[in-house]
Design an enzyme around this catalytic site. Structure first.
Site, PDB file in Angstrom:
ATOM      1  N   CYS A   1       3.712 -23.457   1.916  1.00  0.00           N
ATOM      2  CA  CYS A   1       2.752 -24.273   1.165  1.00  0.00           C
ATOM      3  C   CYS A   1       1.375 -23.647   0.980  1.00  0.00           C
ATOM      4  O   CYS A   1       0.807 -23.735  -0.118  1.00  0.00           O
ATOM      5  CB  CYS A   1       2.655 -25.672   1.760  1.00  0.00           C
ATOM      6  SG  CYS A   1       3.276 -25.872   3.409  1.00  0.00           S
TER       7      CYS A   1
ATOM      8  N   ARG B   1       9.272 -18.732  12.785  1.00  0.00           N
ATOM      9  CA  ARG B   1       8.680 -19.643  13.760  1.00  0.00           C
ATOM     10  C   ARG B   1       9.120 -19.225  15.150  1.00  0.00           C
ATOM     11  O   ARG B   1      10.308 -18.945  15.376  1.00  0.00           O
ATOM     12  CB  ARG B   1       9.061 -21.094  13.466  1.00  0.00           C
ATOM     13  CG  ARG B   1       8.460 -21.566  12.143  1.00  0.00           C
ATOM     14  CD  ARG B   1       8.919 -22.930  11.720  1.00  0.00           C
ATOM     15  NE  ARG B   1       8.403 -23.232  10.381  1.00  0.00           N
ATOM     16  CZ  ARG B   1       8.831 -24.230   9.614  1.00  0.00           C
ATOM     17  NH1 ARG B   1       9.777 -25.019  10.048  1.00  0.00           N
ATOM     18  NH2 ARG B   1       8.310 -24.420   8.427  1.00  0.00           N
TER      19      ARG B   1
ATOM     20  N   HIS C   1       7.148 -26.953  -3.966  1.00  0.00           N
ATOM     21  CA  HIS C   1       5.989 -27.832  -3.914  1.00  0.00           C
ATOM     22  C   HIS C   1       5.640 -28.261  -5.331  1.00  0.00           C
ATOM     23  O   HIS C   1       5.534 -27.426  -6.233  1.00  0.00           O
ATOM     24  CB  HIS C   1       4.804 -27.137  -3.249  1.00  0.00           C
ATOM     25  CG  HIS C   1       5.075 -26.794  -1.823  1.00  0.00           C
ATOM     26  ND1 HIS C   1       5.609 -25.571  -1.450  1.00  0.00           N
ATOM     27  CD2 HIS C   1       4.948 -27.524  -0.687  1.00  0.00           C
ATOM     28  CE1 HIS C   1       5.778 -25.566  -0.131  1.00  0.00           C
ATOM     29  NE2 HIS C   1       5.386 -26.727   0.348  1.00  0.00           N
TER      30      HIS C   1
END
Length: 531
Positions: free
Chosen positions: A168, A197, A219
């Site tokens: 994002c 991650r 998005h």
């Protein structure tokens, strides 16, 4: 039941998230979803809702995806990169087909694909909130050799980097790169970039809990008045995709405003939740409410999928985000009706808007979620027998003997059935293949083993179709096609397409003789029918 380590890890993540972390971190892959801001783990009891059926009779696999992946040569893992699967050719074929399938749908839903960096400087993650609130789950990146330090460096010049855990912020940079008008909105960016991650090593598991993964991430930057239509369209997208794969059943959950640790005015939340409820009502599918389980920056819709073991997983998600547009000071030239409708915040960010501009809303959207995790569900769901269009082993040609004419004919059939032209340019080099042609992987077994042994092995390897070529077929320029492994629902398609595409009266248990041209025609008709 969760292990103690998993519970502690989930609690740690929940505390950091609910303490003010910006993120679409609610939309994560398998294990990363556990415990976030009230979201239940896959093994927890979720709010009741009638399941939306997408499969008439899902198979029950005898084992999990890791064992199936071994026998079908899909992926491996390595101690040198824990949590980062290495896809073998068969696994890469499925992975790429999932991406290609989604890319084929993007034009009708108005998405354009972008490619964004894997690493960003610390200052970007400070804007988004990750550096202060998500640092423990990020990988810090440092260069070697020359430091690159500058005298009297300004902010952003001498900094450490971080591997991105989500897309994002990069999409916000693209939106902010030029002046936007209300006429440009909605703008929909899709991205398959790899995400990282730093999951604890004890929680890593096959494809379901990983450190490196890909989302079918997107998005949507839209005006407040466009939220309802965008949510409706996204729910249509979800329904179409899950019906195509036959996965499920699944249910829809609306997660509403948390009791504490949320940003924005309550009236903005109420309006957003009302729009989401309206979109769910119009979807024609059953849904329920998960009170207080929204992300701190906005309410969301989660798709909860039940696998063939009866375990529930969150896959798709649709989230409204009021926070990120404020943090990145995103704005667009407003229509008169947009002025005064900008989402507010406790910090009073309205004052940061230029005169005549309004703040967009961001809808975070993932249809499959993590592609790796979705693949794990598919591997177990199909138990090695994949639909023709998705199969890593769609077709194999088997030689009756090793006669040179037979082998030459098999070589020609591989190109013809695979959709590859064999034309050459005047300088002897091969010409490029056309973009619109759908390629197929056509394997061949020309070993000296017996025909029975080769057919037995091809069936064991779960090929959808087996083609036998001997001296007769080589002389006639034909092949003998046999159906081998087909999921029951797609077997019906295969037989029906065979009847409508070709004269199928000659088909029996030993196969049907046809030309390579008709074989390619049949495979193309199958691909079109399945999708």
């Amino acid at each position: 039941m969760e292990a103690a380590g998993d519970c502690a890890w989930a609690a740690k993540r929940q505390f950091r998230h609910c303490s003010g972390l910006f993120a679409s971190s609610a939309y994560l892959d398998a294990g990363q979803l556990d415990g976030l801001c009230g979201l239940k783990s896959a093994s927890s009891t979720l709010p009741n809702a009638t399941l939306n059926s997408t499969s008439r009779d899902p198979p029950t696999p005898s084992t999990d995806h890791r064992t199936l992946a071994q026998s079908h040569e899909l992926f491996i893992t390595s101690q040198y990169s824990p949590g980062s699967p290495l896809f073998l050719p068969n696994g890469a074929a499925i992975f790429n087909k999932l991406q290609s399938f989604l890319r084929a749908q993007y034009p009708q839903f108005g998405f354009t694909e972008v490619v964004t960096p894997t690493i960003y400087k610390k200052s970007l993650w400070e804007i988004s909130g990750h550096w202060d609130n998500y640092a423990e789950d990020m990988f810090e990146v440092k260069g070697r050799g020359a430091s690159g330090q500058m005298t009297n460096a300004e902010i952003g010049q001498d900094e450490e980097f971080g591997l991105k855990p989500m897309n994002c912020p990069g999409h916000c940079l693209i939106f902010a790169s030029k002046i936007r008008s209300y006429r440009d909105l909605p703008i929909r960016y899709a991205d398959f970039s790899a995400l990282h991650r730093n999951e604890i090593s004890g929680a890593l598991s096959g494809l379901t809990r990983v450190r490196r993964f890909h989302q079918d991430d997107a998005h949507i930057f839209c005006r407040p008045s466009q939220i309802l239509d965008e949510i409706k369209s996204t729910l249509d997208f979800v329904g179409m995709v899950y019906d195509t794969f036959g996965l499920g059943p699944y249910k829809l959950l609306l997660s509403t405003r948390p009791a504490d640790h949320f940003i924005g005015a309550i009236e903005d939340w109420n309006k957003a939740e009302k729009q989401l409820k309206s979109a769910l009502d119009h979807s024609g599918r059953d849904w329920s409410i998960s009170e207080g389980d929204g992300a701190f920056y906005g309410p969301k819709i989660d798709i909860i999928l039940k696998d063939s073991h009866g375990k529930e997983h969150q896959t798709a998600t649709i989230q409204l985000d009021f926070q990120l547009p404020q943090r990145f000071k995103l704005q667009y030239q407003a229509a008169p009706e947009d002025l005064g409708t900008t989402v507010s915040s406790h910090e009073g960010s309205r004052t940061m808007l230029e005169n005549g501009y309004a703040r967009p809303v961001i809808i975070h959207r993932a249809i499959l979620g993590s592609l790796e995790r979705f693949m794990a569900l598919l591997i177990e769901h199909y138990a090695g027998i994949y639909p023709f269009w998705l199969s890593p082993r769609p077709v194999i040609i088997i030689s009756l003997n090793q006669d040179p004419e037979v082998l030459s004919h098999i070589h020609d059939l591989q190109h013809q059935l695979g959709g590859h032209t064999r034309s050459r340019l005047s300088n002897g080099l091969r010409s490029p293949q056309p973009l619109e042609r759908v390629p197929l992987t056509i394997d061949a077994d020309i070993s000296s083993r017996s025909l029975g042994k080769k057919i037995h092995d091809a069936k064991k390897l779960r090929y959808n179709f087996i083609i036998v070529v001997g001296p007769t077929e080589a002389a006639n320029g034909t092949m003998k096609l046999q159906m081998a492994n087909q999921p029951e629902v797609t077997r019906e398609h295969a037989i029906e397409v065979l009847k409508t595409t070709l004269d199928s009266e000659g088909y029996n248990a030993r196969g049907m003789e046809m030309s390579g041209k008709n074989g390619r025609k049949y495979f193309e008709a199958l691909l079109e029918r399945y999708l």
